[in-house]
Write a protein that holds these residues in place. Structure first.
Motif, PDB file in Angstrom:
ATOM      1  N   GLY A  30       0.801  -1.213   0.000  1.00 47.96           N
ATOM      2  CA  GLY A  30       0.000   0.000   0.000  1.00 47.96           C
ATOM      3  C   GLY A  30       0.834   1.263   0.000  1.00 47.96           C
ATOM      4  O   GLY A  30       2.023   1.270  -0.342  1.00 47.96           O
ATOM      5  N   LEU A  31       0.212   2.352   0.420  1.00 53.83           N
ATOM      6  CA  LEU A  31       0.809   3.683   0.331  1.00 53.83           C
ATOM      7  C   LEU A  31       1.938   3.867   1.341  1.00 53.83           C
ATOM      8  O   LEU A  31       1.831   3.441   2.488  1.00 53.83           O
ATOM      9  N   TYR A  32       3.011   4.540   0.901  1.00 49.62           N
ATOM     10  CA  TYR A  32       4.079   4.899   1.826  1.00 49.62           C
ATOM     11  C   TYR A  32       4.704   6.225   1.396  1.00 49.62           C
ATOM     12  O   TYR A  32       4.534   6.671   0.248  1.00 49.62           O
ATOM     13  N   ILE A  33       5.425   6.867   2.322  1.00 49.08           N
ATOM     14  CA  ILE A  33       6.192   8.064   2.028  1.00 49.08           C
ATOM     15  C   ILE A  33       7.623   7.821   2.482  1.00 49.08           C
ATOM     16  O   ILE A  33       7.879   6.974   3.344  1.00 49.08           O
ATOM     17  N   ALA A  34       8.565   8.555   1.890  1.00 50.11           N
ATOM     18  CA  ALA A  34       9.966   8.376   2.247  1.00 50.11           C
ATOM     19  C   ALA A  34      10.709   9.682   2.003  1.00 50.11           C
ATOM     20  O   ALA A  34      10.278  10.537   1.218  1.00 50.11           O
ATOM     21  N   GLY A  35      11.828   9.836   2.687  1.00 50.26           N
ATOM     22  CA  GLY A  35      12.654  11.022   2.503  1.00 50.26           C
ATOM     23  C   GLY A  35      14.048  10.766   3.035  1.00 50.26           C
ATOM     24  O   GLY A  35      14.283   9.814   3.782  1.00 50.26           O
ATOM     25  N   GLY A  36      14.987  11.625   2.633  1.00 54.97           N
ATOM     26  CA  GLY A  36      16.350  11.450   3.101  1.00 54.97           C
ATOM     27  C   GLY A  36      17.207  12.664   2.813  1.00 54.97           C
ATOM     28  O   GLY A  36      16.894  13.488   1.945  1.00 54.97           O
ATOM     29  N   LEU A  37      18.304  12.792   3.571  1.00 55.15           N
ATOM     30  CA  LEU A  37      19.298  13.851   3.393  1.00 55.15           C
ATOM     31  C   LEU A  37      20.675  13.215   3.402  1.00 55.15           C
ATOM     32  O   LEU A  37      20.899  12.189   4.055  1.00 55.15           O
ATOM     33  N   GLY A  38      21.627  13.863   2.689  1.00 50.16           N
ATOM     34  CA  GLY A  38      22.967  13.311   2.700  1.00 50.16           C
ATOM     35  C   GLY A  38      23.950  14.149   1.917  1.00 50.16           C
ATOM     36  O   GLY A  38      23.674  15.288   1.519  1.00 50.16           O
ATOM     37  N   ALA A  39      25.116  13.560   1.711  1.00 52.40           N
ATOM     38  CA  ALA A  39      26.205  14.217   0.991  1.00 52.40           C
ATOM     39  C   ALA A  39      26.158  13.841  -0.482  1.00 52.40           C
ATOM     40  O   ALA A  39      25.799  12.714  -0.840  1.00 52.40           O
ATOM     41  N   SER A  40      26.557  14.813  -1.322  1.00 52.73           N
ATOM     42  CA  SER A  40      26.521  14.601  -2.766  1.00 52.73           C
ATOM     43  C   SER A  40      27.857  15.014  -3.378  1.00 52.73           C
ATOM     44  O   SER A  40      28.396  16.078  -3.062  1.00 52.73           O
ATOM     45  N   TRP A  41      28.357  14.148  -4.232  1.00 49.81           N
ATOM     46  CA  TRP A  41      29.593  14.422  -4.963  1.00 49.81           C
ATOM     47  C   TRP A  41      29.267  14.597  -6.451  1.00 49.81           C
ATOM     48  O   TRP A  41      28.732  13.685  -7.075  1.00 49.81           O
ATOM     49  N   LYS A  42      29.573  15.767  -6.996  1.00 55.49           N
ATOM     50  CA  LYS A  42      29.425  16.000  -8.441  1.00 55.49           C
ATOM     51  C   LYS A  42      30.760  15.696  -9.093  1.00 55.49           C
ATOM     52  O   LYS A  42      31.796  16.236  -8.699  1.00 55.49           O
ATOM     53  N   GLU A  43      30.751  14.804 -10.068  1.00 57.41           N
ATOM     54  CA  GLU A  43      32.008  14.346 -10.630  1.00 57.41           C
ATOM     55  C   GLU A  43      32.683  15.431 -11.463  1.00 57.41           C
ATOM     56  O   GLU A  43      32.025  16.302 -12.049  1.00 57.41           O
ATOM     57  N   SER A  44      34.011  15.363 -11.509  1.00 60.41           N
ATOM     58  CA  SER A  44      34.806  16.329 -12.266  1.00 60.41           C
ATOM     59  C   SER A  44      34.439  16.282 -13.738  1.00 60.41           C
ATOM     60  O   SER A  44      34.027  15.245 -14.270  1.00 60.41           O
ATOM     61  N   VAL A  45      34.612  17.428 -14.409  1.00 59.15           N
ATOM     62  CA  VAL A  45      34.329  17.535 -15.834  1.00 59.15           C
ATOM     63  C   VAL A  45      35.600  17.987 -16.534  1.00 59.15           C
ATOM     64  O   VAL A  45      36.194  19.012 -16.173  1.00 59.15           O
ATOM     65  N   SER A  46      36.046  17.213 -17.512  1.00 59.52           N
ATOM     66  CA  SER A  46      37.226  17.563 -18.295  1.00 59.52           C
ATOM     67  C   SER A  46      36.837  17.747 -19.750  1.00 59.52           C
ATOM     68  O   SER A  46      36.083  16.933 -20.311  1.00 59.52           O
ATOM     69  N   SER A  47      37.343  18.835 -20.363  1.00 58.02           N
ATOM     70  CA  SER A  47      37.066  19.116 -21.769  1.00 58.02           C
ATOM     71  C   SER A  47      38.305  19.788 -22.354  1.00 58.02           C
ATOM     72  O   SER A  47      38.641  20.914 -21.981  1.00 58.02           O
ATOM     73  N   GLY A  48      38.992  19.079 -23.230  1.00 60.34           N
ATOM     74  CA  GLY A  48      40.212  19.641 -23.798  1.00 60.34           C
ATOM     75  C   GLY A  48      41.262  19.849 -22.717  1.00 60.34           C
ATOM     76  O   GLY A  48      41.608  18.931 -21.970  1.00 60.34           O
ATOM     77  N   ASN A  49      41.727  21.078 -22.596  1.00 62.42           N
ATOM     78  CA  ASN A  49      42.724  21.429 -21.575  1.00 62.42           C
ATOM     79  C   ASN A  49      42.086  21.965 -20.304  1.00 62.42           C
ATOM     80  O   ASN A  49      42.793  22.467 -19.426  1.00 62.42           O
ATOM     81  N   ASN A  50      40.765  21.900 -20.216  1.00 64.45           N
ATOM     82  CA  ASN A  50      40.057  22.439 -19.055  1.00 64.45           C
ATOM     83  C   ASN A  50      39.600  21.307 -18.131  1.00 64.45           C
ATOM     84  O   ASN A  50      39.169  20.245 -18.591  1.00 64.45           O
ATOM     85  N   ASN A  51      39.686  21.567 -16.842  1.00 64.55           N
ATOM     86  CA  ASN A  51      39.198  20.596 -15.858  1.00 64.55           C
ATOM     87  C   ASN A  51      38.498  21.334 -14.726  1.00 64.55           C
ATOM     88  O   ASN A  51      39.036  22.304 -14.173  1.00 64.55           O
ATOM     89  N   THR A  52      37.285  20.851 -14.382  1.00 62.74           N
ATOM     90  CA  THR A  52      36.465  21.504 -13.363  1.00 62.74           C
ATOM     91  C   THR A  52      36.206  20.529 -12.223  1.00 62.74           C
ATOM     92  O   THR A  52      35.830  19.373 -12.449  1.00 62.74           O
ATOM     93  N   ASP A  53      36.396  20.984 -10.983  1.00 63.13           N
ATOM     94  CA  ASP A  53      36.109  20.182  -9.796  1.00 63.13           C
ATOM     95  C   ASP A  53      35.110  20.920  -8.915  1.00 63.13           C
ATOM     96  O   ASP A  53      35.068  22.157  -8.904  1.00 63.13           O
ATOM     97  N   TRP A  54      34.339  20.119  -8.132  1.00 68.71           N
ATOM     98  CA  TRP A  54      33.284  20.661  -7.290  1.00 68.71           C
ATOM     99  C   TRP A  54      33.475  20.205  -5.849  1.00 68.71           C
ATOM    100  O   TRP A  54      33.954  19.102  -5.592  1.00 68.71           O
ATOM    101  N   ASN A  55      33.091  21.071  -4.920  1.00 66.88           N
ATOM    102  CA  ASN A  55      33.118  20.698  -3.514  1.00 66.88           C
ATOM    103  C   ASN A  55      32.047  19.657  -3.213  1.00 66.88           C
ATOM    104  O   ASN A  55      31.043  19.539  -3.928  1.00 66.88           O
ATOM    105  N   VAL A  56      32.250  18.905  -2.134  1.00 63.91           N
ATOM    106  CA  VAL A  56      31.194  18.008  -1.651  1.00 63.91           C
ATOM    107  C   VAL A  56      29.997  18.864  -1.249  1.00 63.91           C
ATOM    108  O   VAL A  56      30.131  19.832  -0.489  1.00 63.91           O
ATOM    109  N   GLY A  57      28.840  18.526  -1.785  1.00 64.54           N
ATOM    110  CA  GLY A  57      27.631  19.282  -1.495  1.00 64.54           C
ATOM    111  C   GLY A  57      26.630  18.457  -0.709  1.00 64.54           C
ATOM    112  O   GLY A  57      26.984  17.496  -0.025  1.00 64.54           O
ATOM    113  N   TRP A  58      25.384  18.838  -0.835  1.00 61.30           N
ATOM    114  CA  TRP A  58      24.335  18.117  -0.114  1.00 61.30           C
ATOM    115  C   TRP A  58      23.186  17.806  -1.051  1.00 61.30           C
ATOM    116  O   TRP A  58      23.041  18.413  -2.116  1.00 61.30           O
ATOM    117  N   THR A  59      22.376  16.854  -0.648  1.00 58.54           N
ATOM    118  CA  THR A  59      21.226  16.444  -1.443  1.00 58.54           C
ATOM    119  C   THR A  59      20.080  16.059  -0.522  1.00 58.54           C
ATOM    120  O   THR A  59      20.303  15.639   0.617  1.00 58.54           O
TER     121      THR A  59
END
Length: 359
Positions: A30-59
């Motif tokens: 039957g019916l249920y609800i759910a939820g959650g909080l936590g840490a999120s890692w966005k993976e690095s993005v590389s394009s040509g000679n460019n590279n981008t990194d992100w801090n650990v965030g939240w979700t």
């Protein structure tokens, strides 16, 4: 996200696996609800000679679903992720000034399966689950910028929009039904991604006096570890513990064995029946069960008839020794209730028997 971080995230979930217990978690129905909080890692993005990194965030995630009582669940989910811009490298040159935030919203339809394990620790059930989902993901790069020594810089001023999204989910639900019926704590890992995100902005190299417009696309992959809850609305409350009933008087059982494919009584069989008749009169039994059995040679129909003949032979001997027939229940079970489990066709002497049970 680095391999080390991925290993840590998976290891965190694996550590939740406790020693097996004896209680099984009740499947969500039957019916249920759910939820959650936590840490999120966005993976690095590389394009040509460019590279981008992100801090650990939240979700954070929230969902409404329906369980079918067999482990399968379907749900609709909304999620939010946020990561700050960390570092930007161009031609191995590290930016000395970065800023901006990447925000994401996901609208997903998920299918999940609760794996029945029977694990329990101190009354808390432990059920792993796996699943996945598809839907739409909105991505926005807000104020994304980076500057370089000597004057080079870039700015993203248009990096938002909706795109196709997909995810994989694995986790554990810790059932707290003995405290709050229907409530479970959850710990889970998620891989979430969208198709490549288009962006546009301005770029100025060290030697240029003016900025130039740039555009392109970048991958968007995220990994998360969350803790949360799930509440199923129609979980039945535990039945009250009834007072223990008085222990019934112990039953006495006598076994009479037969030769293969025979229903006539041996001398030893008559001795056992005589002992059973004497005990029936001594203990004043209220019910006498006479149950015939056969081994697993021959057909089921033949062995059913043979087991009844054996039971009737024992009952007749009991009557001869003074036990009224109306005090007996006489039945045959064929080879359905072996004393010693065997394969078909095996002659097992202990299965060719009649059980006399005095209650």
């Amino acid at each position: 996200m680095t391999l080390r971080r991925s290993t840590f995230a998976l290891g965190l979930l694996a550590s939740c696996m406790m020693a097996p217990g004896i209680a099984a978690a009740q499947q969500v129905s039957g019916l249920y609800i759910a939820g959650g909080l936590g840490a999120s890692w966005k993976e690095s993005v590389s394009s040509g000679n460019n590279n981008t990194d992100w801090n650990v965030g939240w979700t954070g995630v929230a969902s409404v679903g329906w369980g079918f009582g067999n482990g399968i669940r379907l749900e609709g989910e909304v999620s939010y992720r946020e990561n700050e811009f960390d570092t930007f490298t161009r031609n191995n040159q590290l930016s000395n000034s970065v800023g901006g935030v990447n925000r994401q919203v996901g609208l997903m339809a998920n299918a999940l399966y609760d794996i029945p394990t029977g694990w329990s620790v101190s009354g808390v059930t432990i059920n792993p689950y796996i699943g996945g989902g598809i839907g739409a993901g909105w991505v926005q790069g807000s104020g994304i910028r980076a500057g370089f020594p000597g004057g080079g810089s870039f700015t993203i001023d248009n990096g938002s929009g909706w795109n196709f999204a997909y995810q994989a989910i694995g986790g554990f639900a810790f059932g707290l039904g003995q405290f709050v019926p229907g409530l479970s704590l959850t710990a889970e890992y998620r891989y979430y991604a969208t198709l490549d995100v288009d962006y546009s902005g301005s770029n100025r190299s060290n030697a240029a006096s003016a900025s130039s417009r740039v555009s392109g696309s970048a991958s968007n992959q995220n990994q998360s570890v969350l803790v949360g809850f799930r509440y199923a609305f129609n979980t039945p409350r535990p039945a009250p513990v009834a007072a223990p009933a008085p222990a019934p008087a112990p039953a006495r059982t006598f076994l009479v064995f037969f030769d293969w494919d025979r229903a006539d009584l041996t001398d030893r069989a008559r001795q056992i029946i005589a002992e059973a008749a004497t005990n029936a009169r001594t203990v004043r039994s209220t019910r006498i069960e006479v149950s015939g059995h056969a081994d697993r040679t021959g057909s089921a129909a033949y062995n059913q008839r043979l087991s009844v003949r054996r039971a009737e032979a024992v009952a007749a001997e009991l009557v001869r020794r003074g036990i009224p027939r109306n005090e007996m229940t006489i039945q045959g079970f064929g080879f359905d209730r072996p004393l010693v489990p065997t394969a078909m066709g095996v002659r097992e002497p202990q299965n060719r028997r009649v059980e006399i049970v005095l209650r």
